[in-house]
Scaffold this active site. Structure first.
Site, PDB file in Angstrom:
ATOM      1  CD  GLU A   1      -2.180   1.542   2.792  1.00  8.34           C
ATOM      2  OE1 GLU A   1      -2.927   2.510   2.999  1.00  8.34           O
ATOM      3  OE2 GLU A   1      -1.773   0.782   3.685  1.00  8.34           O
TER       4      GLU A   1
ATOM      5  CB  ALA B   1       7.218  -6.186 -12.921  1.00 13.44           C
TER       6      ALA B   1
ATOM      7  CE  LYS C   1      10.620 -13.999 -11.905  1.00 11.94           C
ATOM      8  NZ  LYS C   1       9.558 -13.145 -12.496  1.00 11.94           N
TER       9      LYS C   1
ATOM     10  CE  LYS D   1      13.040  -7.673  -6.598  1.00  8.95           C
ATOM     11  NZ  LYS D   1      12.850  -6.541  -7.509  1.00  8.95           N
TER      12      LYS D   1
ATOM     13  CE  LYS E   1      19.948 -14.476  -9.063  1.00  4.65           C
ATOM     14  NZ  LYS E   1      20.271 -13.355  -9.976  1.00  4.65           N
TER      15      LYS E   1
END
Length: 662
Positions: free
Chosen positions: A326, A373, A431, A377, A419
């Site tokens: 937020e 996106a 991924k 990660k 990766k």
């Protein structure tokens, strides 16, 4: 034609231009009279008296017109440069020739020819002389006004175009309070030469001696084209000389900025990458984005927020920022409203793992482009929270991609990672599965699905740079996992700009890989950060090597061996296609199996099943130990028999895209 013409301009510029025009007309008149007086030794014969008055009037009118059309009085006299002197000379010559032609043809053809030459010489000398006199007087006045205050004794490193432009700026802009002592340049042939009244004192190797001899306070690095190793070498010279250092921006920054002196800044770690700015085909990007509604997942993150900023430049109909964070989303909303007041931005709170959130947002805003996106990660963190990685990276991607398909999204771009190539971590494996998900969706849809892989992004939330800076600020030590660890690095704007460019040339089904130059050793990056802090590596700041963390590998790769390289229209973007086809129905069943494994929290089954889906997945030993431990191990894994094509109806819990055949 009036004797002078008033150029259009701002109201506050009118008195200055009016005064300049009046002074020029007075000068033209004086030079015409002077030419006659010189020709006749101060006694003009009566036969030429009437012709003299008419000739002087014609010359004044002709030159006023030439100065008007030549835009001579659009600048300040105190800033008269060589270029402006040339323009003044040309305008004056044109006025002399036109006026002379009128005099010969229509007024008095018998006026001696020498008068025309003397008038031209006198007007050139007087008009240019008054301007340069004003410039010299103003420069002397500024010097006397600031001579009593403290001024920073400065050397400019670089005697090229940028260095000479900076030297002139420092001389004329006294508000910078810099006393330019001289220049230095690594080209020994320039040593001893003088530019703008300042001599090239030596090469970079002599910086220490020159700093002591001339009591230098700071060095301004004016080599925008310097490579990373060149900048590191210059910083080492400056630190050894114990002087402060700053950098002049590149040409693109100078063009978009104001005064050069105001853009002098500290050297940043991004400068040490030494890469040339990326040249984008902005028209092609604009064709795909202008007038479209664009949705960005993970919009509050470092990459997602920069994508929003870059998209705003191309006049979209609206941008939907989707994220569950937020406060960062609120801050992004305020920033975009301030920087891009014409942009319609919708901050949308939601979680990609909740299919209802995603579908509700797409139903409300109907985007035609989606940038995905949002992802977990951090490699070591995902090794400890494997099911969170699966839920967010795999099922979150499925939720967004399938919703995009159902709601008629035209283009879907997923931000992937290097990766994902021969992964050794849970982050990389998830991924890679995400890439397979959108590849499978591409087979039976009109939506263009594509993925973009890139490496580490300097300054992003997952970058090592903030950690190194904290350790340096604390006095060290700087902890590095392995002395030979290498990574590909990009800046946030560079990465996002290339993502937009890849999207503009994508046709669907591609995996784009961004050209990130040569990999950088992490230890070299850390040493450069120490240099940027004005400290000496190994002396002021120590380094410690802690060993590889779970899921990490020494070297990253950008593409799989079985992926075929396909050239693109952009030199910095590579495209790869896999020879293997991913069947959507088989992928759907595989995702159902992953869902069941995640619900049972069966680490062993998860690792083995991911290994089955991605044969080149090589899980790290800490994760294998966790999978095999008695507290996490479950029943033996039974490999599912996945057919090449499934003709029965798909299971529904995943949310089958409505417009695909059963």
């Amino acid at each position: 034609m009036p004797l002078f013409s008033l150029p259009a301009g701002k109201p506050e510029q009118v008195p200055r231009r009016l005064l300049a025009s009046i002074m020029d007309v007075a000068g033209f008149t004086l030079c015409g009279l002077l030419a006659f007086q010189l020709r006749f030794d101060g006694s003009v014969p009566a036969i030429y008296a009437h012709g003299m008055r008419e000739a002087v009037f014609i010359w004044a009118a002709a030159k006023s017109a030439a100065f008007f059309f030549g835009a001579v009085n659009t600048g300040y006299w105190r800033y008269t440069s060589l270029d402006e002197a040339v323009r003044i000379g040309l305008a004056n010559s044109a006025g002399s020739m036109v006026g002379g032609a009128i005099i010969v043809l229509a007024v008095h053809p018998g006026i001696p020819r020498s008068i025309y030459i003397m008038e031209w010489l006198a007007s050139c000398s007087l008009i240019l002389g008054t301007r340069f006199a004003v410039r010299l007087a103003k420069t002397a006045k500024r010097g006397s006004e600031t001579s009593d205050g403290h001024r920073t004794r400065t050397l400019i490193y670089g005697a090229g175009t940028a260095g000479l432009a900076l030297a002139r700026e420092l001389r004329e802009n006294q508000s910078l309070k810099s006393e330019l002592v001289g220049l230095i340049d690594d080209d020994a042939r320039k040593v001893g030469l003088t530019f703008h009244g300042k001599r090239v004192l030596g090469t970079g190797e002599a910086l220490g001696a020159l700093a002591r001899k001339y009591e230098i306070d700071q060095v301004l690095i004016a080599i925008p084209s310097a490579t990373g190793p060149q900048l590191v070498r210059i910083l080492q010279f400056a630190i050894d000389a114990e002087v402060d250092y700053k950098m002049v921006p590149g040409l693109a920054d100078i063009i978009h900025g104001a005064e050069l002196g105001k853009q002098i800044r500290d050297v940043a770690v991004e400068d040490l990458l030494g890469r040339k700015p990326v040249l984008l085909n902005e028209e092609k990007i604009r064709e795909r984005i202008e007038g479209q509604t664009v949705m960005v997942t993970g919009a509050a993150g470092s990459i997602g927020s920069e994508i929003c900023r870059q998209i705003a430049r191309f006049n979209p109909l609206a941008v939907v920022g989707f994220d569950e964070a937020e406060t960062p989303l609120f801050q992004l909303d305020r920033e975009l409203n301030n920087k891009f007041p014409q942009l319609t931005f919708f901050p949308e709170l939601g979680n990609i793992t909740r299919s209802g959130n995603v579908r509700q947002a797409m139903e409300r805003y109907k985007p035609s482009i989606v940038y995905h996106a949002a992802a977990y990660k951090h490699v070591p963190m995902m090794e400890r929270h494997v099911f969170a990685a699966v839920e967010n990276n795999i099922f979150g991607t499925w939720n967004v991609a399938s919703a995009a398909l159902d709601h008629g999204v035209e283009d879907f771009v997923m931000i992937s990672s290097d990766k994902a190539v021969r992964p050794t971590s849970m982050m990389g494996a998830t991924k890679r599965i995400s890439e397979l998900v959108i590849s499978a969706l591409q087979k039976q849809s009109s939506t263009r699905f594509m993925a973009v892989r890139f490496g580490n992004v300097l300054g992003s939330n997952g970058s090592v740079v903030p950690i190194f800076k904290e350790q340096i600020a604390a006095g060290g030590p700087v902890t590095i996992t392995h002395p030979e660890m290498c990574r590909y690095f990009m800046t946030i704007p560079e990465a996002t700009q290339l993502v937009l460019q890849a999207f503009s040339i994508g046709k669907g089904g591609e995996v784009f890989v961004l050209d990130m130059g040569e990999p950088v050793r992490i230890v070299d990056l850390a040493r450069n950060l120490v240099l940027l802090s004005g400290l000496r590596p190994d002396r002021d700041i120590k380094f410690e090597f802690t060993g590889l963390r779970p899921g990490e590998k020494l070297f990253e790769e950008l593409n799989l061996q079985n992926e075929h390289f396909m050239p693109t229209t952009h030199a910095k973007i590579l495209s790869y296609l896999s020879p293997f086809s991913t069947d959507l129905k088989v992928m759907h069943l595989a995702l159902e199996e992953l869902r069941q494994i995640s619900e049972r929290k069966d680490v062993a089954r998860l690792v083995l099943y991911l290994k089955d889906l991605i044969p080149d997945y090589n899980p790290g030993s800490p994760l294998l130990k966790l999978a095999m431990s008695p507290t996490t191990a479950q029943a033996p894994m039974v490999k599912p028999n996945l057919p090449a094509v499934v003709t029965t109806e798909w299971p529904q819990p995943l949310g089958t895209p409505a417009n695909l055949p059963n």
